[in-house]
Design a protein around this motif. Structure first.
Motif, PDB file in Angstrom:
ATOM      1  N   ARG A  70      12.873  10.073 -13.164  1.00  0.00           N
ATOM      2  CA  ARG A  70      13.567   9.539 -11.999  1.00  0.00           C
ATOM      3  C   ARG A  70      12.574   9.882 -10.520  1.00  0.00           C
ATOM      4  N   GLU A  71      11.926  11.008 -10.698  1.00  0.00           N
ATOM      5  CA  GLU A  71      10.890  11.128  -9.566  1.00  0.00           C
ATOM      6  C   GLU A  71       9.638  10.433  -9.531  1.00  0.00           C
ATOM      7  N   LYS A  72       9.353   9.712 -10.396  1.00  0.00           N
ATOM      8  CA  LYS A  72       8.211   8.917 -10.486  1.00  0.00           C
ATOM      9  C   LYS A  72       8.482   7.301 -10.271  1.00  0.00           C
ATOM     10  N   ASP A  73       9.900   7.176 -10.080  1.00  0.00           N
ATOM     11  CA  ASP A  73      10.466   5.803  -9.656  1.00  0.00           C
ATOM     12  C   ASP A  73       9.770   5.329  -8.536  1.00  0.00           C
ATOM     13  N   HIS A  74       9.350   4.112  -8.463  1.00  0.00           N
ATOM     14  CA  HIS A  74       8.497   3.611  -7.409  1.00  0.00           C
ATOM     15  C   HIS A  74       7.275   4.552  -6.537  1.00  0.00           C
ATOM     16  N   THR A  75       6.604   4.868  -7.607  1.00  0.00           N
ATOM     17  CA  THR A  75       5.474   5.562  -7.099  1.00  0.00           C
ATOM     18  C   THR A  75       4.259   4.820  -7.832  1.00  0.00           C
ATOM     19  N   VAL A  76       3.157   5.067  -7.282  1.00  0.00           N
ATOM     20  CA  VAL A  76       1.674   4.283  -7.798  1.00  0.00           C
ATOM     21  C   VAL A  76       1.352   4.962  -9.092  1.00  0.00           C
ATOM     22  N   THR A  77       1.138   4.211 -10.052  1.00  0.00           N
ATOM     23  CA  THR A  77       0.644   4.720 -11.281  1.00  0.00           C
ATOM     24  C   THR A  77      -0.748   4.264 -11.673  1.00  0.00           C
ATOM     25  N   GLU A  78      -1.241   3.209 -10.901  1.00  0.00           N
ATOM     26  CA  GLU A  78      -2.665   2.919 -11.159  1.00  0.00           C
ATOM     27  C   GLU A  78      -3.127   2.013  -9.902  1.00  0.00           C
ATOM     28  N   VAL A  79      -4.445   2.671  -9.461  1.00  0.00           N
ATOM     29  CA  VAL A  79      -4.940   1.782  -8.315  1.00  0.00           C
ATOM     30  C   VAL A  79      -6.014   0.841  -8.979  1.00  0.00           C
ATOM     31  N   ILE A  80      -5.736  -0.541  -8.481  1.00  0.00           N
ATOM     32  CA  ILE A  80      -6.536  -1.402  -9.059  1.00  0.00           C
ATOM     33  C   ILE A  80      -7.728  -1.728  -7.948  1.00  0.00           C
ATOM     34  N   LYS A  81      -7.322  -1.734  -6.916  1.00  0.00           N
ATOM     35  CA  LYS A  81      -8.246  -1.883  -5.587  1.00  0.00           C
ATOM     36  C   LYS A  81      -7.753  -1.117  -4.543  1.00  0.00           C
ATOM     37  N   ARG A  82      -8.583   0.023  -4.006  1.00  0.00           N
ATOM     38  CA  ARG A  82      -8.089   0.724  -2.842  1.00  0.00           C
ATOM     39  C   ARG A  82      -7.989   0.020  -1.502  1.00  0.00           C
ATOM     40  N   GLY A  83      -7.065   0.581  -0.824  1.00  0.00           N
ATOM     41  CA  GLY A  83      -6.752  -0.169   0.539  1.00  0.00           C
ATOM     42  C   GLY A  83      -7.433   0.716   1.732  1.00  0.00           C
ATOM     43  N   TYR A  84      -7.517   0.138   2.652  1.00  0.00           N
ATOM     44  CA  TYR A  84      -8.356   0.739   3.720  1.00  0.00           C
ATOM     45  C   TYR A  84      -7.671   0.525   5.209  1.00  0.00           C
ATOM     46  N   ARG A  85      -7.701   1.737   5.969  1.00  0.00           N
ATOM     47  CA  ARG A  85      -7.171   1.598   7.152  1.00  0.00           C
ATOM     48  C   ARG A  85      -8.490   1.635   8.162  1.00  0.00           C
ATOM     49  N   LEU A  86      -8.168   0.964   9.416  1.00  0.00           N
ATOM     50  CA  LEU A  86      -9.174   0.919  10.482  1.00  0.00           C
ATOM     51  C   LEU A  86      -8.546   1.576  11.598  1.00  0.00           C
ATOM     52  N   HIS A  87      -8.822   2.725  12.131  1.00  0.00           N
ATOM     53  CA  HIS A  87      -8.205   3.381  13.250  1.00  0.00           C
ATOM     54  C   HIS A  87      -6.976   3.385  13.064  1.00  0.00           C
ATOM     55  N   GLY A  88      -6.367   3.797  11.937  1.00  0.00           N
ATOM     56  CA  GLY A  88      -4.837   3.958  11.444  1.00  0.00           C
ATOM     57  C   GLY A  88      -4.128   2.772  11.363  1.00  0.00           C
ATOM     58  N   LYS A  89      -4.871   1.417  11.463  1.00  0.00           N
ATOM     59  CA  LYS A  89      -3.938   0.148  11.232  1.00  0.00           C
ATOM     60  C   LYS A  89      -4.660  -0.458   9.661  1.00  0.00           C
ATOM     61  N   VAL A  90      -3.634  -1.006   8.913  1.00  0.00           N
ATOM     62  CA  VAL A  90      -4.019  -1.238   7.762  1.00  0.00           C
ATOM     63  C   VAL A  90      -5.002  -2.663   7.769  1.00  0.00           C
ATOM     64  N   LEU A  91      -6.238  -2.167   7.204  1.00  0.00           N
ATOM     65  CA  LEU A  91      -7.097  -3.303   7.053  1.00  0.00           C
ATOM     66  C   LEU A  91      -6.920  -4.212   5.960  1.00  0.00           C
ATOM     67  N   ARG A  92      -6.746  -3.377   4.907  1.00  0.00           N
ATOM     68  CA  ARG A  92      -6.513  -4.250   3.558  1.00  0.00           C
ATOM     69  C   ARG A  92      -5.333  -3.224   2.745  1.00  0.00           C
ATOM     70  N   THR A  93      -4.389  -3.841   2.153  1.00  0.00           N
ATOM     71  CA  THR A  93      -3.518  -3.193   1.390  1.00  0.00           C
ATOM     72  C   THR A  93      -4.239  -2.693   0.033  1.00  0.00           C
ATOM     73  N   ALA A  94      -3.750  -1.920  -0.563  1.00  0.00           N
ATOM     74  CA  ALA A  94      -4.211  -1.364  -2.004  1.00  0.00           C
ATOM     75  C   ALA A  94      -3.638  -2.125  -2.945  1.00  0.00           C
ATOM     76  N   SER A  95      -4.350  -2.797  -3.937  1.00  0.00           N
ATOM     77  CA  SER A  95      -3.504  -3.252  -5.082  1.00  0.00           C
ATOM     78  C   SER A  95      -3.211  -2.235  -6.280  1.00  0.00           C
ATOM     79  N   VAL A  96      -1.813  -2.336  -6.445  1.00  0.00           N
ATOM     80  CA  VAL A  96      -1.561  -1.232  -7.358  1.00  0.00           C
ATOM     81  C   VAL A  96      -0.563  -1.524  -8.457  1.00  0.00           C
ATOM     82  N   LYS A  97      -0.322  -0.447  -9.367  1.00  0.00           N
ATOM     83  CA  LYS A  97       0.718  -0.809 -10.563  1.00  0.00           C
ATOM     84  C   LYS A  97       1.657   0.239 -10.240  1.00  0.00           C
TER      85      LYS A  97
END
Length: 103
Positions: A70-97
């Motif tokens: 239950r504690e792992k429900d809706h958590t990231v299990t694999e990162v396909i492509k990292r996300g990036y923030r620029l000055h705290g704002k999301v520049l690109r979302t992370a692609s995840v499972k």
């Protein structure tokens, strides 16, 4: 960002990465860390970690994995492509499972 993605893809393929000469790997890792440092100095930082809670504002779910924990429900299990923030704002979302609780 595509250059950073290329570094990460090359280093993620463990079988091929380990077959390359140690000195060469260390050189590539040094270049990768240098590039990350330049991005960080300009306010751009990576995110997207296994175990992080899924956040649709930061993550793009491209797949699911079932979990009975239950504690792992809706958590990231694999990162396909990292996300990036620029000055705290999301520049690109992370692609995840994402883990989905199996009933």
């Amino acid at each position: 960002l595509p250059v950073l993605d290329g570094f990460e893809m090359a280093m993620a393929n463990r079988e091929h990465w380990e077959s390359v000469a140690t000195e060469w790997r260390q050189g590539v890792e040094f270049l990768y860390q240098g590039l990350l440092s330049v991005f960080k100095a300009h306010g751009c930082e990576p995110f997207g970690d296994i175990g992080a809670p899924f956040n649709p504002a930061e993550h793009e779910a491209i797949g699911q994995t079932e979990t009975t924990e239950r504690e792992k429900d809706h958590t990231v299990t694999e990162v396909i492509k990292r996300g990036y923030r620029l000055h705290g704002k999301v520049l690109r979302t992370a692609s995840v499972k994402v883990a989905i609780l199996k009933n």
